[in-house]
Scaffold this motif. Structure first.
Motif, PDB file in Angstrom:
ATOM      1  N   TYR A 189      40.597 -89.828  -3.490  1.00  0.00           N
ATOM      2  CA  TYR A 189      39.206 -89.749  -3.070  1.00  0.00           C
ATOM      3  C   TYR A 189      38.257 -90.060  -4.215  1.00  0.00           C
ATOM      4  O   TYR A 189      38.636 -90.076  -5.389  1.00  0.00           O
ATOM      5  CB  TYR A 189      38.889 -88.386  -2.450  1.00  0.00           C
ATOM      6  N   GLU A 190      37.022 -90.292  -3.834  1.00  0.00           N
ATOM      7  CA  GLU A 190      36.001 -90.814  -4.741  1.00  0.00           C
ATOM      8  C   GLU A 190      35.344 -89.710  -5.570  1.00  0.00           C
ATOM      9  O   GLU A 190      35.082 -88.615  -5.086  1.00  0.00           O
ATOM     10  CB  GLU A 190      34.935 -91.553  -3.922  1.00  0.00           C
ATOM     11  N   LYS A 191      35.115 -90.028  -6.823  1.00  0.00           N
ATOM     12  CA  LYS A 191      34.296 -89.192  -7.696  1.00  0.00           C
ATOM     13  C   LYS A 191      33.496 -90.109  -8.604  1.00  0.00           C
ATOM     14  O   LYS A 191      34.057 -91.028  -9.219  1.00  0.00           O
ATOM     15  CB  LYS A 191      35.163 -88.246  -8.532  1.00  0.00           C
ATOM     16  N   ASP A 192      32.190 -89.886  -8.663  1.00  0.00           N
ATOM     17  CA  ASP A 192      31.300 -90.684  -9.512  1.00  0.00           C
ATOM     18  C   ASP A 192      31.423 -92.176  -9.227  1.00  0.00           C
ATOM     19  O   ASP A 192      31.384 -93.016 -10.131  1.00  0.00           O
ATOM     20  CB  ASP A 192      31.583 -90.417 -10.997  1.00  0.00           C
ATOM     21  N   GLY A 193      31.628 -92.502  -7.945  1.00  0.00           N
ATOM     22  CA  GLY A 193      31.637 -93.903  -7.555  1.00  0.00           C
ATOM     23  C   GLY A 193      32.964 -94.611  -7.719  1.00  0.00           C
ATOM     24  O   GLY A 193      33.027 -95.833  -7.505  1.00  0.00           O
ATOM     25  N   HIS A 194      34.019 -93.882  -8.060  1.00  0.00           N
ATOM     26  CA  HIS A 194      35.325 -94.506  -8.237  1.00  0.00           C
ATOM     27  C   HIS A 194      36.400 -93.677  -7.537  1.00  0.00           C
ATOM     28  O   HIS A 194      36.332 -92.445  -7.501  1.00  0.00           O
ATOM     29  CB  HIS A 194      35.673 -94.640  -9.723  1.00  0.00           C
ATOM     30  N   LEU A 195      37.419 -94.366  -7.002  1.00  0.00           N
ATOM     31  CA  LEU A 195      38.531 -93.688  -6.331  1.00  0.00           C
ATOM     32  C   LEU A 195      39.532 -93.227  -7.388  1.00  0.00           C
ATOM     33  O   LEU A 195      40.611 -93.798  -7.563  1.00  0.00           O
ATOM     34  CB  LEU A 195      39.185 -94.627  -5.321  1.00  0.00           C
ATOM     35  N   THR A 196      39.167 -92.159  -8.095  1.00  0.00           N
ATOM     36  CA  THR A 196      39.945 -91.695  -9.242  1.00  0.00           C
ATOM     37  C   THR A 196      40.640 -90.363  -9.021  1.00  0.00           C
ATOM     38  O   THR A 196      41.513 -89.988  -9.807  1.00  0.00           O
ATOM     39  CB  THR A 196      39.033 -91.541 -10.467  1.00  0.00           C
ATOM     40  N   GLU A 197      40.273 -89.631  -7.976  1.00  0.00           N
ATOM     41  CA  GLU A 197      40.828 -88.292  -7.775  1.00  0.00           C
ATOM     42  C   GLU A 197      41.995 -88.342  -6.795  1.00  0.00           C
ATOM     43  O   GLU A 197      41.958 -89.090  -5.809  1.00  0.00           O
ATOM     44  CB  GLU A 197      39.748 -87.349  -7.249  1.00  0.00           C
ATOM     45  N   MET A 198      43.023 -87.544  -7.065  1.00  0.00           N
ATOM     46  CA  MET A 198      44.206 -87.579  -6.222  1.00  0.00           C
ATOM     47  C   MET A 198      44.811 -86.178  -6.110  1.00  0.00           C
ATOM     48  O   MET A 198      44.891 -85.457  -7.109  1.00  0.00           O
ATOM     49  CB  MET A 198      45.238 -88.554  -6.791  1.00  0.00           C
ATOM     50  N   THR A 199      45.216 -85.817  -4.898  1.00  0.00           N
ATOM     51  CA  THR A 199      45.882 -84.535  -4.693  1.00  0.00           C
ATOM     52  C   THR A 199      47.025 -84.717  -3.709  1.00  0.00           C
ATOM     53  O   THR A 199      46.945 -85.530  -2.777  1.00  0.00           O
ATOM     54  CB  THR A 199      44.894 -83.472  -4.180  1.00  0.00           C
ATOM     55  N   LYS A 200      48.094 -83.984  -3.914  1.00  0.00           N
ATOM     56  CA  LYS A 200      49.257 -84.068  -3.040  1.00  0.00           C
ATOM     57  C   LYS A 200      48.963 -83.332  -1.739  1.00  0.00           C
ATOM     58  O   LYS A 200      48.526 -82.177  -1.747  1.00  0.00           O
ATOM     59  CB  LYS A 200      50.483 -83.459  -3.718  1.00  0.00           C
ATOM     60  N   VAL A 201      49.194 -83.999  -0.611  1.00  0.00           N
ATOM     61  CA  VAL A 201      48.951 -83.376   0.694  1.00  0.00           C
ATOM     62  C   VAL A 201      50.236 -83.153   1.477  1.00  0.00           C
ATOM     63  O   VAL A 201      50.203 -82.582   2.562  1.00  0.00           O
ATOM     64  CB  VAL A 201      47.961 -84.213   1.536  1.00  0.00           C
ATOM     65  N   SER A 202      51.375 -83.583   0.932  1.00  0.00           N
ATOM     66  CA  SER A 202      52.657 -83.383   1.624  1.00  0.00           C
ATOM     67  C   SER A 202      53.172 -81.976   1.333  1.00  0.00           C
ATOM     68  O   SER A 202      54.177 -81.781   0.647  1.00  0.00           O
ATOM     69  CB  SER A 202      53.667 -84.446   1.191  1.00  0.00           C
ATOM     70  N   THR A 203      52.454 -80.990   1.859  1.00  0.00           N
ATOM     71  CA  THR A 203      52.736 -79.581   1.631  1.00  0.00           C
ATOM     72  C   THR A 203      53.178 -78.922   2.933  1.00  0.00           C
ATOM     73  O   THR A 203      53.061 -79.504   4.013  1.00  0.00           O
ATOM     74  CB  THR A 203      51.486 -78.864   1.104  1.00  0.00           C
TER      75      THR A 203
END
Length: 268
Positions: A189-203
């Motif tokens: 997902y986006e932060k400060d105009g860039h797609l730089t954030e990532m989190t694991k959702v396969s929980t």
């Protein structure tokens, strides 16, 4: 487990209960910050109950799913007339259970095992209201998605400028119930105009809450080698509109301690 609990709260750990009751100040209202569009919560759903729900869901709904597929348009390259003017609409490949119509096989199967009742429970909406910090409208939408190997959702923002009730923002809440055959799947997902954030959702039991719209995508699901047949990630999804200004008592779901009559904070 033969049926889902009637209340979402019955799946929660003590940590999850504290959030639901508005006692965890690090989580309550976190999405009121106009810069904060997304939060991922772990340890709030009991792991054993989440696994039991996953297995019940997989057995009850898997045969009722319908494909939802929007590939890259065939002329996305050949139709370009200027350099560096690429336009990519939302692309997706996933299967979905249709829970908005009582006439569908998915709804009937989900109702039979108590899934519809749990996703329409007061505490399901109340949890979303606490994390978002907003008073939310009743009559929220529910959906179940199932990602298999290679399934994904491409970059998109979920903005609905033509819909008056959603154009200034709304809340999504996802409960992930992942099968053992999955190696990984991530949300970028986006932060400060860039797609730089990532989190694991396969929980198994992880909860993600979104203040939409914002740019994000879900990476292709990767199966463990030799375990493709049991490689599925289920997502239970609720979509909540903001309550209208001066909404009357009984027509909204409010966070603990929030006034029933409240003007929703404008989207930044």
């Amino acid at each position: 487990m033969k049926r889902f609990p009637k209340e979402f709260a019955d799946l929660l750990t003590p940590k999850g209960r504290r959030i639901l009751d508005g006692k965890d100040t690090s989580v309550a209202g976190v999405l009121l910050d106009p810069v904060r569009r997304f939060v991922s919560l772990a340890g709030v759903v009991d792991a054993a109950k989440a696994a039991a729900c996953r297995d019940l869901l997989d057995g009850a709904l898997r045969e009722t799913l319908v494909p939802m597929e929007d590939p890259i348009p065939h002329d996305s390259i050949s139709g370009m007339t200027m350099n560096y003017m690429e336009l990519l609409p939302k692309t997706v490949r996933v299967r979905t259970a249709l829970l908005e119509s009582r006439r569908t096989r998915s709804w009937k199967a989900a109702e039979q095992v108590g899934l519809v009742a749990m996703m329409h429970s007061e505490t399901f909406a109340a949890f979303a209201a606490v994390v978002s910090g907003r008073t939310l409208r009743r009559g929220w939408g529910i959906q179940a998605l199932c990602y298999g190997p290679g399934d994904y959702s491409g970059p998109h923002n979920d903005h609905h400028p033509e819909e008056e009730e959603a154009r200034d923002g709304y809340v999504d809440m996802h409960l992930s119930l992942t099968m053992p055959g999955v190696d990984h799947q991530y949300l970028v997902y986006e932060k400060d105009g860039h797609l730089t954030e990532m989190t694991k959702v396969s929980t198994v039991g992880g909860i993600t809450v979104y203040r939409l719209p914002f740019w994000h995508y879900t990476t292709p699901l990767l199966a463990r080698r030799g375990a493709e047949a049991s490689s599925r990630r289920w997502v239970l999804l609720g979509t909540f509109l903001d309550a209208a200004p001066n909404a009357r008592r009984g027509t909204t779901v409010a966070p603990p301690g929030a006034p029933e009559r409240r003007v929703v904070a404008p989207r930044a």
